[in-house]
Design a protein around this motif. Structure first.
Motif, PDB file in Angstrom:
ATOM      1  N   LYS A  32      70.550  57.827  56.943  1.00 53.96           N
ATOM      2  CA  LYS A  32      71.676  57.668  56.021  1.00 53.96           C
ATOM      3  C   LYS A  32      71.250  56.933  54.755  1.00 53.96           C
ATOM      4  CE  LYS A  32      75.088  59.581  58.270  1.00 53.96           C
ATOM      5  NZ  LYS A  32      75.826  60.747  57.716  1.00 53.96           N
ATOM      6  N   ASN A  33      70.453  55.887  54.901  1.00 55.16           N
ATOM      7  CA  ASN A  33      69.974  55.161  53.721  1.00 55.16           C
ATOM      8  C   ASN A  33      69.124  56.045  52.823  1.00 55.16           C
ATOM      9  OD1 ASN A  33      71.244  52.809  54.501  1.00 55.16           O
ATOM     10  ND2 ASN A  33      69.464  51.993  55.584  1.00 55.16           N
ATOM     11  N   ALA A  34      68.261  56.856  53.437  1.00 56.74           N
ATOM     12  CA  ALA A  34      67.442  57.770  52.636  1.00 56.74           C
ATOM     13  C   ALA A  34      68.324  58.774  51.902  1.00 56.74           C
ATOM     14  CB  ALA A  34      66.445  58.493  53.534  1.00 56.74           C
ATOM     15  N   GLU A  35      69.346  59.269  52.597  1.00 58.27           N
ATOM     16  CA  GLU A  35      70.252  60.223  51.955  1.00 58.27           C
ATOM     17  C   GLU A  35      71.021  59.581  50.812  1.00 58.27           C
ATOM     18  OE1 GLU A  35      73.956  63.207  53.190  1.00 58.27           O
ATOM     19  OE2 GLU A  35      72.935  61.992  54.708  1.00 58.27           O
ATOM     20  N   VAL A  85      71.944  58.568  44.995  1.00 56.34           N
ATOM     21  CA  VAL A  85      71.956  57.653  43.848  1.00 56.34           C
ATOM     22  C   VAL A  85      70.977  58.121  42.781  1.00 56.34           C
ATOM     23  CG1 VAL A  85      71.384  55.315  43.116  1.00 56.34           C
ATOM     24  CG2 VAL A  85      72.755  55.674  45.170  1.00 56.34           C
ATOM     25  N   GLU A  86      69.792  58.557  43.207  1.00 60.58           N
ATOM     26  CA  GLU A  86      68.802  59.047  42.241  1.00 60.58           C
ATOM     27  C   GLU A  86      69.317  60.285  41.517  1.00 60.58           C
ATOM     28  OE1 GLU A  86      65.302  58.812  40.122  1.00 60.58           O
ATOM     29  OE2 GLU A  86      66.178  57.408  41.561  1.00 60.58           O
TER      30      GLU A  86
END
Length: 301
Positions: free
Chosen positions: A88-91, A96-97
């Motif tokens: 989830k954090n990677a997603e 955000v990017e």
């Protein structure tokens, strides 16, 4: 000898009475059930107190079961969320990017729109432009400074016409072809432009140095009244450029003038407009005088 059947009571009176009593109770129970079913169908509200009492009796057990079930689901969800936190954090980082990229694109579009609006405002506030085009490219490493635009003779562009951006003067047309033109930039070593200080009538010449800067040379030599930060605009002398268009900002003071930075930097310019020559008769007269002077010099030689 075959064993006696289990369905038969044998000759025991007690066993026979027990079987009879079982059949009788089953029959009475079936009749009572049928009676209760008939009553519930005929008057459903009759058994409401009984149903309420039964519900009240089992509700604490149901609440406890529901609490345990909810807690277990919450624990399982927490465990699953813990294991999926990395993905989830990677997603979220990717989202955000991507949002930053979209924001940068939106800001670029907004900046482009402001430039185009400024260009349209420039065209509406001044004389009617001959053509507008994108600045295709410009030289930035040699002493000769040229730029190229995507309009030419077919668009009405002629040699000598001034070229402007939304910020100020870029240069003037030096050569034309059918669909493109070469522009002599103000920073070229052969470029000389009559200018004046914006806040008064101090006149000077802006000469290209070939390194991206302009040399401001005062006509009236003596005490240098210039100051760093002075803005210079076209004076209208010479007939090519209309007066009052921004040219440069003084960045260094010298004995006879100063060094100035071009306001309309070609490297930061996307779109330009080509305007007609401000005073065609004055330009023609100056060209005739130049040819006459050249002929006289040749005759003297």
């Amino acid at each position: 000898m075959a064993p006696p059947s289990s369905r038969r009571s044998g000759f025991s009176k007690k066993q026979q009475y027990s079987v009879f009593t079982g059949y009788l109770l089953a029959t009475l129970g079936a009749l009572a059930g049928l009676g209760l079913l008939a009553i519930s169908l005929w008057q459903p509200a009759t058994f409401q107190p009984l149903r309420g009492a039964a519900t009240d009796a089992v509700s604490p057990v149901g609440e406890a079961t529901g609490t345990v079930r909810g807690e277990s689901q919450g624990i399982l969800a927490s465990i699953a969320g813990y294991w999926r936190a990395g993905s989830k954090n990677a997603e979220l980082r990717r989202e955000v990017e991507l949002a930053r990229i979209r924001l940068a694109e939106a800001q670029a579009v907004e900046t482009e729109n402001r430039r185009l609006k400024a260009l349209l405002g420039l065209a509406s506030e001044t004389t009617k432009p001959v053509a507008s085009a994108r600045l295709v490219g410009s030289s930035a490493t040699s002493a000769r400074r040229f730029a190229y635009i995507g309009v030419g003779k077919n668009d009405g562009v002629e040699i000598g016409m001034p070229v402007h951006s939304e910020r100020g003067v870029i240069g003037r047309v030096l050569e034309t072809s059918r669909f493109s033109s070469r522009v002599l930039l103000l920073t070229d070593s052969e470029s000389v432009l009559p200018v004046r200080r914006a806040k008064d009538q101090t006149v000077a010449f802006a000469e290209g140095r070939g390194d991206g800067m302009l040399r401001i040379r005062l006509i009236n030599l003596g005490l240098n009244p210039l100051e760093v930060g002075d803005v210079f605009v076209t004076s209208g002398a010479g007939g090519y450029y209309r007066p009052g268009v921004a040219v440069a900002v003084l960045s260094e003071k010298t004995a006879d003038g100063g060094i100035a930075r071009l306001i309309a930097e070609p490297a930061a310019t996307n779109f330009v407009v080509v305007e007609p020559v401000y005073e065609p008769l004055a330009v023609q007269a100056s060209e005739v005088r130049a040819r006459d002077e050249l002929s006289d010099a040749e005759l003297e030689d």
